[in-house]
Design an enzyme around this catalytic site. Structure first.
Site, PDB file in Angstrom:
ATOM      1  N   GLY A   1       0.841  -1.160   0.146  1.00  0.00           N
ATOM      2  CA  GLY A   1      -0.039  -0.116   0.141  1.00  0.00           C
ATOM      3  C   GLY A   1       1.119   1.240  -0.145  1.00  0.00           C
ATOM      4  O   GLY A   1       0.522   2.290   0.208  1.00  0.00           O
TER       5      GLY A   1
ATOM      6  N   MET B   1      -3.870  -7.236  -6.424  1.00  0.00           N
ATOM      7  CA  MET B   1      -3.236  -8.659  -7.551  1.00  0.00           C
ATOM      8  C   MET B   1      -4.572  -9.197  -8.134  1.00  0.00           C
ATOM      9  O   MET B   1      -4.236 -10.670  -7.848  1.00  0.00           O
ATOM     10  CB  MET B   1      -2.401  -9.659  -5.793  1.00  0.00           C
ATOM     11  CG  MET B   1      -0.784  -8.746  -5.742  1.00  0.00           C
ATOM     12  SD  MET B   1      -0.342  -7.734  -7.095  1.00  0.00           S
ATOM     13  CE  MET B   1       1.077  -9.367  -8.068  1.00  0.00           C
TER      14      MET B   1
ATOM     15  N   HIS C   1       2.102   0.649 -13.424  1.00  0.00           N
ATOM     16  CA  HIS C   1       3.168  -0.267 -13.705  1.00  0.00           C
ATOM     17  C   HIS C   1       4.260  -0.116 -13.766  1.00  0.00           C
ATOM     18  O   HIS C   1       4.721   0.783 -14.327  1.00  0.00           O
ATOM     19  CB  HIS C   1       2.443  -1.680 -14.835  1.00  0.00           C
ATOM     20  CG  HIS C   1       3.248  -2.406 -15.645  1.00  0.00           C
ATOM     21  ND1 HIS C   1       2.877  -3.593 -14.662  1.00  0.00           N
ATOM     22  CD2 HIS C   1       4.294  -2.499 -16.306  1.00  0.00           C
ATOM     23  CE1 HIS C   1       3.490  -4.370 -15.013  1.00  0.00           C
ATOM     24  NE2 HIS C   1       4.474  -3.911 -15.903  1.00  0.00           N
TER      25      HIS C   1
ATOM     26  N   GLU D   1       6.351   6.190  -8.445  1.00  0.00           N
ATOM     27  CA  GLU D   1       5.684   5.690  -8.918  1.00  0.00           C
ATOM     28  C   GLU D   1       4.584   6.649  -7.860  1.00  0.00           C
ATOM     29  O   GLU D   1       3.609   7.086  -8.066  1.00  0.00           O
ATOM     30  CB  GLU D   1       5.110   4.318  -8.613  1.00  0.00           C
ATOM     31  CG  GLU D   1       5.559   3.457  -9.472  1.00  0.00           C
ATOM     32  CD  GLU D   1       5.487   1.748  -8.752  1.00  0.00           C
ATOM     33  OE1 GLU D   1       4.136   1.836  -8.370  1.00  0.00           O
ATOM     34  OE2 GLU D   1       6.235   0.728  -8.838  1.00  0.00           O
TER      35      GLU D   1
HETATM   36  C1  GRF Z   1       3.929  -1.360  -7.411  1.00  0.00           C
HETATM   37  O1  GRF Z   1       5.129  -1.411  -7.571  1.00  0.00           O
HETATM   38  C2  GRF Z   1       2.824  -1.364  -8.620  1.00  0.00           C
HETATM   39  O2  GRF Z   1       3.989  -0.761  -9.235  1.00  0.00           O
HETATM   40  C3  GRF Z   1       2.712  -2.374  -8.880  1.00  0.00           C
HETATM   41  O3  GRF Z   1       2.245  -2.975  -7.597  1.00  0.00           O
HETATM   42  C4  GRF Z   1       3.320  -2.335  -7.197  1.00  0.00           C
HETATM   43  C5  GRF Z   1       2.366  -1.973  -5.562  1.00  0.00           C
HETATM   44  O4  GRF Z   1       3.609  -1.712  -4.410  1.00  0.00           O
HETATM   45  N1  GRF Z   1       1.345  -2.534  -9.583  1.00  0.00           N
HETATM   46  P1  GRF Z   1       2.059  -1.016  -3.627  1.00  0.00           P
HETATM   47  O5  GRF Z   1       1.748  -1.836  -2.763  1.00  0.00           O
HETATM   48  O6  GRF Z   1       1.941   0.373  -3.425  1.00  0.00           O
HETATM   49  O7  GRF Z   1       3.766  -0.538  -2.272  1.00  0.00           O
END
Ligand code: GRF
Length: 213
Positions: free
Chosen positions: A18, A96, A115, A180
């Site tokens: 998260g 997921m 992603h 991100e």
């Molecule tokens: C991130 O690397 C995102 O790009 C991918 O899953 C990961 C999630 O990380 N889809 P988090 O749970 O937001 O820390």
């Protein structure tokens, strides 16, 4: 769907750590992202992301996929919850579960995903390891709309990140993750507040504004 205060509403879907959710919460709190997080939903009750949402006082919902007989039943329930939440935009943040036609047919509003690669390179799981193994010198982060094809929907924003010779999937993941955390709130803000349309698979924003900082 605006709130009484005229703000846009989003739902964030998480399955794990998260950290992107936390970045979205921070961006909402400090005003870089003008939106209300109307719902944080997870398919895993033990997801740390759920704790971050609760700590921030956000509405949460657990929809454990194991409680449903099949994907179709889970997707039907998910579509129902998202529809009831009346959000403008759904943001997958490390969710997921594959979003397929059985959800998309029932839930026609836009869904975003983040992603950790420059799509269309390295779709699917372990994108960082794929980049290291392939030996690319540049990878990056993509925010895209979700379609029935995995990691293949129209691209909203991308940002490049260098890959260094001594990188492992872990060191590269950390570098990607900090990008991100910047890019996802910016992309969400844009989609919510700038008129856009699709030309083929190209997402075109109708007028220019300085990027969110
Ligand atoms: C991130 O690397 C995102 O790009 C991918 O899953 C990961 C999630 O990380 N889809 P988090 O749970 O937001 O820390």
């Amino acid at each position: 769907m605006l709130t009484q205060t005229g703000r846009r509403r989003i739902a964030v879907l998480v399955s794990g750590r998260g950290s992107n959710l936390q970045a979205i919460i921070r961006a909402v709190t400090d005003g870089r992202l003008e939106a209300d997080i109307a719902l944080v939903l997870t398919n895993r009750a033990e997801a740390p992301g759920l704790g971050h949402a609760a700590a921030a006082g956000l509405p949460t919902r657990v929809l454990a996929h194991g409680d449903f007989p099949d994907r179709n039943a889970f997707d039907a329930a998910l579509a129902e919850v998202l529809t009831a939440a009346s959000v403008d935009l759904v943001c997958l943040a490390g969710f997921m579960r594959r979003v397929g036609p059985s959800l998309l047919d029932r839930y026609p509003r836009p869904i975003l995903n983040i992603h950790p690669s420059l799509l269309p390179a390295f779709p699917g799981l372990n994108a960082q390891q794929q980049a290291v193994d392939h030996g690319v010198k540049i990878t990056g982060v993509t925010v895209h709309f979700v379609t029935a094809e995995l990691d293949a929907g129209p691209i909203v924003l991308q940002r490049a990140v260098p890959v260094f010779d001594d990188d492992t999937a872990e060191t590269l993941s950390a570098r990607l993750l900090s990008v991100e955390h910047d890019l996802y709130p910016e992309a969400i803000h844009r989609v919510l507040h700038r008129p856009w349309h699709l030309v083929g698979r190209r997402v075109q924003f109708d007028h220019h504004e300085p990027p969110l900082r």
